[in-house]
Design a protein around this motif. Sequence first.
Motif, short mmCIF file in Angstrom:
data_model
loop_
_atom_site.label_atom_id
_atom_site.label_comp_id
_atom_site.label_asym_id
_atom_site.label_seq_id
_atom_site.Cartn_x
_atom_site.Cartn_y
_atom_site.Cartn_z
N LEU A 129 14.26 -7.68 -8.58
CA LEU A 129 14.40 -6.31 -9.38
C LEU A 129 13.08 -5.55 -9.19
CD1 LEU A 129 15.52 -7.82 -12.79
CD2 LEU A 129 16.86 -6.77 -11.08
N MET A 130 13.01 -4.35 -9.43
CA MET A 130 11.84 -3.55 -9.48
C MET A 130 12.02 -2.46 -10.83
SD MET A 130 11.55 0.12 -8.98
CE MET A 130 10.59 1.23 -7.65
N CYS A 131 10.65 -2.11 -11.26
CA CYS A 131 10.74 -1.56 -12.51
C CYS A 131 9.62 -0.36 -12.42
CB CYS A 131 10.90 -2.04 -13.63
SG CYS A 131 9.33 -2.55 -14.22
N ILE A 191 3.19 -5.88 -6.01
CA ILE A 191 2.75 -4.57 -6.81
C ILE A 191 2.59 -3.60 -5.50
CG2 ILE A 191 1.34 -5.94 -8.45
CD1 ILE A 191 -1.19 -5.59 -6.77
N ARG A 192 2.77 -2.39 -6.14
CA ARG A 192 2.70 -1.05 -5.41
C ARG A 192 1.68 -0.29 -5.75
NH1 ARG A 192 7.46 -1.20 -8.64
NH2 ARG A 192 6.63 0.39 -9.54
N VAL A 193 0.81 -0.18 -4.85
CA VAL A 193 -0.51 0.41 -5.33
C VAL A 193 -0.87 1.65 -4.33
CG1 VAL A 193 -3.02 0.21 -5.67
CG2 VAL A 193 -1.61 -1.72 -6.23
N GLY A 194 -0.99 2.81 -4.72
CA GLY A 194 -1.22 4.09 -3.86
C GLY A 194 -2.62 4.50 -4.10
N SER A 195 -2.80 5.35 -5.33
CA SER A 195 -4.02 6.05 -5.48
C SER A 195 -5.31 5.41 -5.53
CB SER A 195 -3.78 7.00 -6.54
OG SER A 195 -3.48 6.23 -7.61
N ARG A 196 -5.14 4.03 -6.07
CA ARG A 196 -6.37 3.19 -6.24
C ARG A 196 -6.95 2.79 -4.71
NH1 ARG A 196 -8.13 -1.79 -8.46
NH2 ARG A 196 -10.07 -2.07 -7.32
N ALA A 204 0.72 -1.15 0.03
CA ALA A 204 0.22 0.02 0.25
C ALA A 204 0.87 1.19 -0.05
CB ALA A 204 -0.74 0.02 1.22
N VAL A 205 0.87 1.90 -1.12
CA VAL A 205 1.81 3.14 -1.08
C VAL A 205 1.01 4.19 -0.57
CG1 VAL A 205 3.01 4.62 -2.80
CG2 VAL A 205 2.92 2.08 -3.49
N SER A 206 1.70 4.62 0.49
CA SER A 206 0.95 5.63 1.54
C SER A 206 1.60 6.92 1.45
CB SER A 206 0.87 5.19 2.81
OG SER A 206 2.36 4.48 3.36
N ALA A 262 -6.86 10.24 -4.86
CA ALA A 262 -5.86 11.06 -5.70
C ALA A 262 -5.12 11.60 -4.61
CB ALA A 262 -6.56 12.05 -6.30
N ARG A 263 -3.77 11.67 -4.94
CA ARG A 263 -2.82 12.42 -4.21
C ARG A 263 -2.77 14.02 -4.22
NH1 ARG A 263 0.12 7.76 -4.86
NH2 ARG A 263 0.86 8.45 -6.84
N ASN A 264 -2.36 14.65 -3.26
CA ASN A 264 -2.29 16.04 -3.11
C ASN A 264 -0.56 16.25 -3.02
OD1 ASN A 264 -3.86 18.13 -3.70
ND2 ASN A 264 -5.02 17.53 -1.90
C1 PLP Z 1 3.73 6.62 -6.06
C2 PLP Z 1 4.39 5.37 -6.56
C3 PLP Z 1 3.70 4.23 -6.86
C4 PLP Z 1 2.07 4.28 -6.46
O1 PLP Z 1 1.36 4.91 -7.63
P1 PLP Z 1 -0.11 4.78 -7.94
O2 PLP Z 1 -0.19 5.19 -9.34
O3 PLP Z 1 -0.58 5.71 -6.82
O4 PLP Z 1 -0.63 3.50 -7.59
C5 PLP Z 1 4.34 3.02 -7.06
N1 PLP Z 1 5.56 3.16 -7.21
C6 PLP Z 1 6.53 4.21 -7.11
C7 PLP Z 1 7.67 3.68 -7.40
C8 PLP Z 1 5.67 5.42 -6.91
O5 PLP Z 1 6.96 6.36 -6.64
#
Ligand code: PLP
Length: 220
Positions: free
Chosen positions: A150-152, A207-212, A22-24, A216-218
């Motif tokens: 690895l990460m991309c 998986i790296r999921v934030g806005s979902r 959870a990308v916080s 939406a981020r400010n």
């Molecule tokens: C912000 C960020 C995310 C998450 O992005 P969302 O589109 O909000 O899911 C994932 N990976 C990295 C490297 C980020 O900087």
Amino acid sequence: MSISSEIHKIKSEIPDKVTLIAVSKTYEEPCLEDAYEAGQRIFGESKPQEMLRKYNALEKDILWHMIGHLQTNKVKYIAPFVSLIHSVDSVKLLTEINKQAFKNNRVIDVLLEVYVAQEDTKSGFTEGEIIKFLDSKQLEQLQNINIKGLMCIGSLTDSKEQTEREFRQVKTFFDKIKQDYLPKFDTLSMGMSEDYMLAIECGSTMIRVGSRIFGARNYK
Ligand SMILES: *Cc1c(COP(=O)(O)O)cnc(C)c1O
């Protein structure tokens, strides 16, 4: 939709073997607490001081993942507790993480960020640089880091074809490194809110999921 229902929905969509981060970044503590209540224990942050602040404020069984570009002089803020650093993009940074990990008497897990996107602003190693680093045996000197995979970050594009091409390219490279150099490789961090299902089809394990999840981020 609430934070908790989004988390449950994503977890129901993805295979059990895929880990949800959870990308916080940028969200305040109460949002993370909602996610925590929903069972989420892994959070991704992109700024060391912000991660440290949240680490001090929140539950101690949370695993903190650094996903943003990390400056060498800031590794010290997170070295005592960070669980995984996804965004390692230079040998200099690897060396500093090793040093800080040693000071803290621990081994820090890391991923190497691979450069795939078309934009020149993105950071990361090229595939050639990673091979060169592994051939150089420098890794043997770095006893306090553990390279797990690895990460991309894919290109910012509406083209599903291009994103898929990039993901498949990274997966092919991942398999090659695992076969030829690091058999313990087990983590491929790939996919964000817009493309995580595609990333999983292409072999992502994280998986790296934030806005979902958080909305939406400010950016400040
Ligand atoms: C912000 C960020 C995310 C998450 O992005 P969302 O589109 O909000 O899911 C994932 N990976 C990295 C490297 C980020 O900087």
